[in-house]
Design a protein around this motif. Structure first.
Motif, mmCIF file in Angstrom:
data_model
loop_
_atom_site.group_PDB
_atom_site.id
_atom_site.type_symbol
_atom_site.label_atom_id
_atom_site.label_comp_id
_atom_site.label_asym_id
_atom_site.label_seq_id
_atom_site.Cartn_x
_atom_site.Cartn_y
_atom_site.Cartn_z
ATOM 1 N N VAL A 296 13.192 12.758 3.216
ATOM 2 C CA VAL A 296 13.067 13.255 4.593
ATOM 3 C C VAL A 296 13.077 12.083 5.576
ATOM 4 O O VAL A 296 13.752 12.135 6.612
ATOM 5 C CB VAL A 296 11.776 14.104 4.748
ATOM 6 N N VAL A 297 12.361 11.008 5.224
ATOM 7 C CA VAL A 297 12.313 9.842 6.116
ATOM 8 C C VAL A 297 13.709 9.228 6.257
ATOM 9 O O VAL A 297 14.158 8.912 7.366
ATOM 10 C CB VAL A 297 11.304 8.792 5.597
ATOM 11 N N VAL A 298 14.421 9.099 5.134
ATOM 12 C CA VAL A 298 15.761 8.506 5.179
ATOM 13 C C VAL A 298 16.682 9.347 6.074
ATOM 14 O O VAL A 298 17.402 8.813 6.928
ATOM 15 C CB VAL A 298 16.355 8.400 3.752
ATOM 16 N N LEU A 299 16.638 10.669 5.902
ATOM 17 C CA LEU A 299 17.509 11.527 6.709
ATOM 18 C C LEU A 299 17.094 11.496 8.183
ATOM 19 O O LEU A 299 17.935 11.590 9.079
ATOM 20 C CB LEU A 299 17.501 12.964 6.176
ATOM 21 N N HIS A 300 15.788 11.360 8.418
ATOM 22 C CA HIS A 300 15.325 11.256 9.804
ATOM 23 C C HIS A 300 15.898 10.000 10.466
ATOM 24 O O HIS A 300 16.376 10.043 11.601
ATOM 25 C CB HIS A 300 13.792 11.226 9.843
ATOM 26 N N HIS B 135 18.276 7.422 14.347
ATOM 27 C CA HIS B 135 18.396 5.992 14.607
ATOM 28 C C HIS B 135 19.739 5.411 14.216
ATOM 29 O O HIS B 135 19.953 4.206 14.332
ATOM 30 C CB HIS B 135 17.268 5.234 13.904
ATOM 31 N N MET B 136 20.658 6.249 13.726
ATOM 32 C CA MET B 136 21.984 5.733 13.419
ATOM 33 C C MET B 136 23.016 6.465 14.292
ATOM 34 O O MET B 136 22.840 7.632 14.613
ATOM 35 C CB MET B 136 22.298 5.910 11.934
ATOM 36 N N ASN C 240 29.627 7.338 21.106
ATOM 37 C CA ASN C 240 30.682 6.650 20.346
ATOM 38 C C ASN C 240 30.858 5.190 20.763
ATOM 39 O O ASN C 240 31.841 4.562 20.409
ATOM 40 C CB ASN C 240 32.020 7.393 20.450
ATOM 41 N N ARG C 241 29.903 4.664 21.552
ATOM 42 C CA ARG C 241 29.920 3.245 21.885
ATOM 43 C C ARG C 241 28.491 2.741 21.854
ATOM 44 O O ARG C 241 28.069 1.953 22.690
ATOM 45 C CB ARG C 241 30.537 3.037 23.264
ATOM 46 N N GLU C 242 27.759 3.239 20.872
ATOM 47 C CA GLU C 242 26.343 2.935 20.789
ATOM 48 C C GLU C 242 26.118 1.438 20.588
ATOM 49 O O GLU C 242 26.911 0.766 19.924
ATOM 50 C CB GLU C 242 25.717 3.702 19.606
ATOM 51 N N LEU C 243 25.049 0.937 21.163
ATOM 52 C CA LEU C 243 24.629 -0.437 20.884
ATOM 53 C C LEU C 243 23.856 -0.408 19.573
ATOM 54 O O LEU C 243 22.956 0.411 19.396
ATOM 55 C CB LEU C 243 23.723 -0.959 22.003
ATOM 56 N N THR C 244 24.223 -1.297 18.666
ATOM 57 C CA THR C 244 23.592 -1.241 17.343
ATOM 58 C C THR C 244 23.188 -2.624 16.865
ATOM 59 O O THR C 244 23.647 -3.636 17.380
ATOM 60 C CB THR C 244 24.549 -0.638 16.300
ATOM 61 N N VAL C 245 22.320 -2.638 15.867
ATOM 62 C CA VAL C 245 22.021 -3.866 15.129
ATOM 63 C C VAL C 245 22.248 -3.588 13.652
ATOM 64 O O VAL C 245 22.175 -2.448 13.206
ATOM 65 C CB VAL C 245 20.550 -4.322 15.310
ATOM 66 N N GLY C 246 22.514 -4.635 12.901
ATOM 67 C CA GLY C 246 22.653 -4.499 11.462
ATOM 68 C C GLY C 246 24.094 -4.395 11.023
ATOM 69 O O GLY C 246 24.988 -4.218 11.843
ATOM 70 N N PRO C 247 24.304 -4.513 9.696
ATOM 71 C CA PRO C 247 25.668 -4.451 9.157
ATOM 72 C C PRO C 247 26.253 -3.053 9.254
ATOM 73 O O PRO C 247 25.523 -2.060 9.330
ATOM 74 C CB PRO C 247 25.480 -4.883 7.699
ATOM 75 N N ARG C 248 27.568 -2.973 9.230
ATOM 76 C CA ARG C 248 28.355 -1.790 9.560
ATOM 77 C C ARG C 248 27.857 -0.431 9.028
ATOM 78 O O ARG C 248 27.602 0.455 9.840
ATOM 79 C CB ARG C 248 29.801 -2.038 9.105
ATOM 80 N N LEU D 203 25.117 0.569 7.805
ATOM 81 C CA LEU D 203 23.704 0.908 8.026
ATOM 82 C C LEU D 203 23.244 0.497 9.419
ATOM 83 O O LEU D 203 22.095 0.154 9.635
ATOM 84 C CB LEU D 203 22.839 0.206 6.967
ATOM 85 N N ARG D 204 24.171 0.547 10.373
ATOM 86 C CA ARG D 204 23.810 0.135 11.723
ATOM 87 C C ARG D 204 22.730 1.034 12.298
ATOM 88 O O ARG D 204 22.810 2.252 12.199
ATOM 89 C CB ARG D 204 25.030 0.209 12.637
ATOM 90 N N LEU D 205 21.748 0.408 12.902
ATOM 91 C CA LEU D 205 20.723 1.188 13.594
ATOM 92 C C LEU D 205 20.958 1.082 15.086
ATOM 93 O O LEU D 205 21.372 0.037 15.585
ATOM 94 C CB LEU D 205 19.326 0.660 13.249
#
Lengths: 323, 250
Positions: free
Chosen positions: A185-189, A194-195, B105-113, B115-117
Motif C-alpha cells: 500500500v505504501v509503495v502504491l501510495h 509522488h511520482m 507532463n513536465r513535472e519537476l523531479t528528482v532521482g533516476p528515470r 523512479l523519479r519522485l
C-alpha cells in the motif's frame, strides 16, 4: 462592492466543496470507527487483539484487490477480471510449486500471470479502444477458463514453511502478511502521489483530451494502470494460497464486487481522476470488519453479498450527485 | 527578410480526403505582438493553428520559426520548439490542482528515470510565483481546477502556456465561453503577457476584441489568407466585409 460579494460567494462555495471532499475522504475511516463501536457492543469477543489481528490478516486479499482496482477506477475504468486472474495465478503458482521450482519463482510466476493479463487488458482498453467493461469481462472468462482447463478444477494443496510463517507468525504485534500488505500500500501510495506517473494516471482518467493536448501518451498510461491491477491480482493469488493452504481454480467473483465497493468507499471517483490508495485500503478493511462483525452477531454469511451490493449502489449514487 | 518574424507560414496546404482545408496559406507573426486571424466557420483557421501546434502535419508548404524551417510530428514536437496552445476547451484536468495542471507532463523531479519522485513543493511554489507574476486572480494553486470559475480556468491555461512557451502562444477563441467581465479580465491578462514579451497568435470571432487586442490581423476565407492589415489601419466593418467576401461582390 460587487467584487466583495462575489469573492464572498466564491469563498463560501469553496468551503462547501472542501467540506464535501472531506466528507468523501472521511467515509471509510468514520464508518470503520462506527462499525468497531457497534460490533464491540454486540459481541464482547470483537474488541480483543486476537480478533482484530485476525481481521487484519483476513483483509489482506481484499486490500490488495481494492488498491489494484483503484488503478482501473481512477482511469474511469474497471477491471472485472481480477478474481479470475487471481484464480489462474494460483493455479500457475501450484503448478510451479509442485514442479519443485521453489517458492520465490512461484510467487514471481503468479505475479507474472497477473502482469500478462494486465497487458492484455491495457492494450485492448488503451490501443484497440474497446470499453473496459467488455474487455475485462472477456479476459475474465478467458482466464477463468484457462485456470479450469489447466487444473481440471482440482485445488492443489501447497504447504510451504515460509508461507505458513508469513500467514501465522508475527513481527511485534502484527502478522507478516498484514505487514507485507502495508508495504505494498505504501509503495502504491508513493507511486500515485509522488511520482509523475500517478498524476498522469489521474489526468488521463479525468480528461483524455486534456491529457493528449499536454502530450501524454494515453494508451501507455492506461496500460500502466491495468498492469498494476494485474500485478495486484497475481500477488493476491499468493496470499490466497497461503491463506487457504491450496490453489483455488474456481473464481469467486464476490472478490471483484468487494474490491469495487472498497474502492468507492475509499472516496475514489467512479468518473476517474480522483483517488487515494489509503482510502480504498481502509474501505477493504471496513468490509472485512463488517463481515466478521455480522458473523459474530449471528447474521448468516448469505447476507454478505447483498450488504456489499447495497454499499456499492449507495456509494455510487452519492457520487452521481457530485457531477 | 528572415529572422524579423517570430513565425512565418509559407504556402501551407492541407486536405482531409476531398476537402481542401488549407489552399496555400501564407502569413507572418511579428515577435512581441498579438496577431489575430479572423474568418468565418470553415475558413481554415482551426486547421491552420492545428498545423502550427503539431496536431496536423501539413501536406505542403513551410513553417519557419525565427527563420528556421520546422516540422512537427506531434503536439509534443511543437511544444519542444516553444509553441504552446491554449485550446478552446481549455485542456485542463478538473480533478487536478492548479499546480498539477501547470506542470502536467513536465513535472519537476528528482532521482533516476524510472523512479523519479516529484518535487511537489517546488512545483507548487513556482506555480504560485507564476500566477502572482501575471496577477491572475486564482484563489490558491493548491485548489482543484473544478472549483475555479470559467475566467480563472482560462487564466490558468494561459499562464501555463506563457510559462512554457519560448516562441509563440496560440489561443483558439480564448474568451468564447466567458461573460463580459471575465472576457475583460482575460484580455487584460493577454495584454500583460504580451507586455512581458510573449508573442500571441489569436483566433477570434469577436471583431471588437480583435480591434482591441491585436496589432496585426489576417483574414481567412475558403482556405486562403485573403488579406492582412495592421489593425490600426482597418475598421471592424471592413474586416466583416472581407470575412464574408462582401467587398468582392459590392
Amino acid at each position: 462592492m460587487l467584487h466583495d460579494t462575489r469573492a464572498g460567494r466564491l469563498h463560501r462555495f469553496a468551503r462547501a466543496a472542501s467540506l464535501e471532499e472531506t466528507w468523501m475522504k472521511a467515509t471509510a475511516p468514520a464508518a470503520l470507527v462506527l462499525a468497531g463501536i457497534v460490533f464491540s457492543m454486540l459481541s464482547p469477543y470483537f474488541a480483543t487483539w486476537r480478533n482484530v489481528n485476525g481481521m487484519l490478516a483476513d483483509a489482506a486479499i481484499p486490500v490488495l484487490l481494492a488498491v489494484g482496482m483503484t488503478f482501473a477506477v481512477m482511469l474511469a475504468g474497471i477491471d472485472l477480471s481480477m478474481a479470475g486472474t487471481m484464480a489462474l495465478a494460483s493455479v500457475v503458482f501450484g503448478l510451479s510449486y509442485t514442479a519443485g521450482w521453489g517458492l520465490a519463482l512461484s510467487c514471481l510466476l503468479s505475479i507474472g500471470v497477473g502482469l500478462v493479463v494486465g497487458v492484455v487488458n491495457g492494450l485492448f482498453v488503451g490501443r484497440v479502444r474497446i470499453p473496459d467493461m467488455i474487455v475485462t469481462l472477456g479476459t475474465m472468462g478467458l482466464v477463468q477458463g484457462i485456470g479450469l482447463i489447466v487444473s481440471r478444477g482440482i485445488p492443489v494443496p501447497v504447504s510451504d514453511p515460509v508461507l505458513q510463517a508469513v500467514a501465522s507468525s508475527s513481527l511485534g504485534p502484527f502478522r507478516y502478511n498484514f505487514l507485507i500488505v502495508v508495504l505494498v500500500v505504501v509503495v502504491l501510495h508513493v507511486m500515485l502521489t509522488h511520482m509523475p506517473v500517478g498524476t498522469h494516471l489521474l489526468s488521463v482518467g479525468d480528461n483524455v483530451e486534456a491529457s493528449k493536448a499536454m502530450g501524454l501518451r494515453v494508451p501507455r498510461v492506461k496500460l500502466i494502470g491495468y498492469l498494476v491491477c494485474g500485478a495486484m491480482s497475481g500477488l493476491a493469488a499468493v496470499f490466497m494460497v497461503l491463506y487457504v493452504g491450496s490453489t483455488q481454480p474456481a473464481t469467486n467473483t464476490d472478490y471483484v464486487m468487494k474490491a469495487v465497493a472498497a474502492t468507492v468507499l475509499g472516496g475514489t471517483s467512479l468518473f476517474g481522476g480522483r483517488a487515494t490508495i489509503w482510502g480504498p485500503a481502509l474501505g477493504a478493511v471496513l468490509l472485512t470488519v463488517v463481515q466478521t462483525g455480522l458473523t459474530m452477531a449471528g447474521v448468516e454469511a448469505f447476507y454478505e453479498p447483498a450488504v456489499v451490493g447495497v454499499v456499492v449502489l449507495a456509494a455510487a449514487s452519492m457520487m452521481r450527485g457530485r457531477r | 527578410m528572415p529572422g524579423s518574424h517570430a513565425v512565418e507560414v509559407v504556402d501551407l496546404y492541407k486536405s482531409f480526403g476531398n476537402v481542401e482545408a488549407l489552399r496555400g496559406v501564407s502569413l507572418t507573426v511579428r515577435p512581441g505582438e498579438v496577431t489575430a486571424i479572423v474568418g468565418d466557420n470553415g475558413a481554415g483557421k482551426s486547421t491552420l493553428i492545428k498545423c502550427l501546434s503539431g496536431y496536423h502535419a501539413a501536406d505542403g508548404g513551410r513553417i519557419l520559426l525565427d527563420g528556421q524551417e520546422v516540422r512537427f510530428g506531434s503536439p509534443l514536437d511543437a511544444r519542444r520548439q516553444g509553441i504552446e496552445t491554449v485550446y478552446q476547451d481549455l485542456a485542463l484536468a478538473d480533478e487536478l490542482t492548479v499546480w498539477q495542471n501547470i506542470f502536467l507532463n513536465r513535472e519537476l523531479t528528482v532521482g533516476p528515470r524510472p523512479l523519479r519522485l516529484m518535487r511537489r513543493r517546488a512545483m507548487r511554489t513556482s506555480a504560485a510565483q507564476l500566477v502572482d507574476s501575471l496577477a491572475v486572480s486564482v484563489p490558491s494553486v493548491g485548489k482543484t481546477v473544478r472549483r475555479l470559475s470559467g475566467g480563472q480556468r482560462q487564466a490558468v491555461a494561459i499562464a501555463r502556456a506563457v510559462m512554457w512557451s519560448s516562441q509563440l502562444v496560440i489561443m483558439d477563441e480564448p474568451t468564447a465561453a466567458l461573460g463580459l467581465r471575465e472576457t475583460a479580465q482575460v484580455e487584460d491578462l493577454i495584454r500583460r503577457v504580451v507586455d512581458q514579451g510573449t508573442t500571441v497568435l489569436v483566433i477570434s470571432h469577436n471583431f471588437e476584441q480583435v480591434m482591441r487586442l491585436s496589432q496585426q490581423v489576417w483574414v481567412m476565407r475558403g482556405g486562403r489568407v485573403v488579406s492582412g492589415h495592421r489593425t490600426a489601419d482597418v475598421s471592424g466593418v471592413e474586416l466583416v466585409a472581407e470575412v464574408t467576401g462582401a467587398r468582392e461582390f459590392s
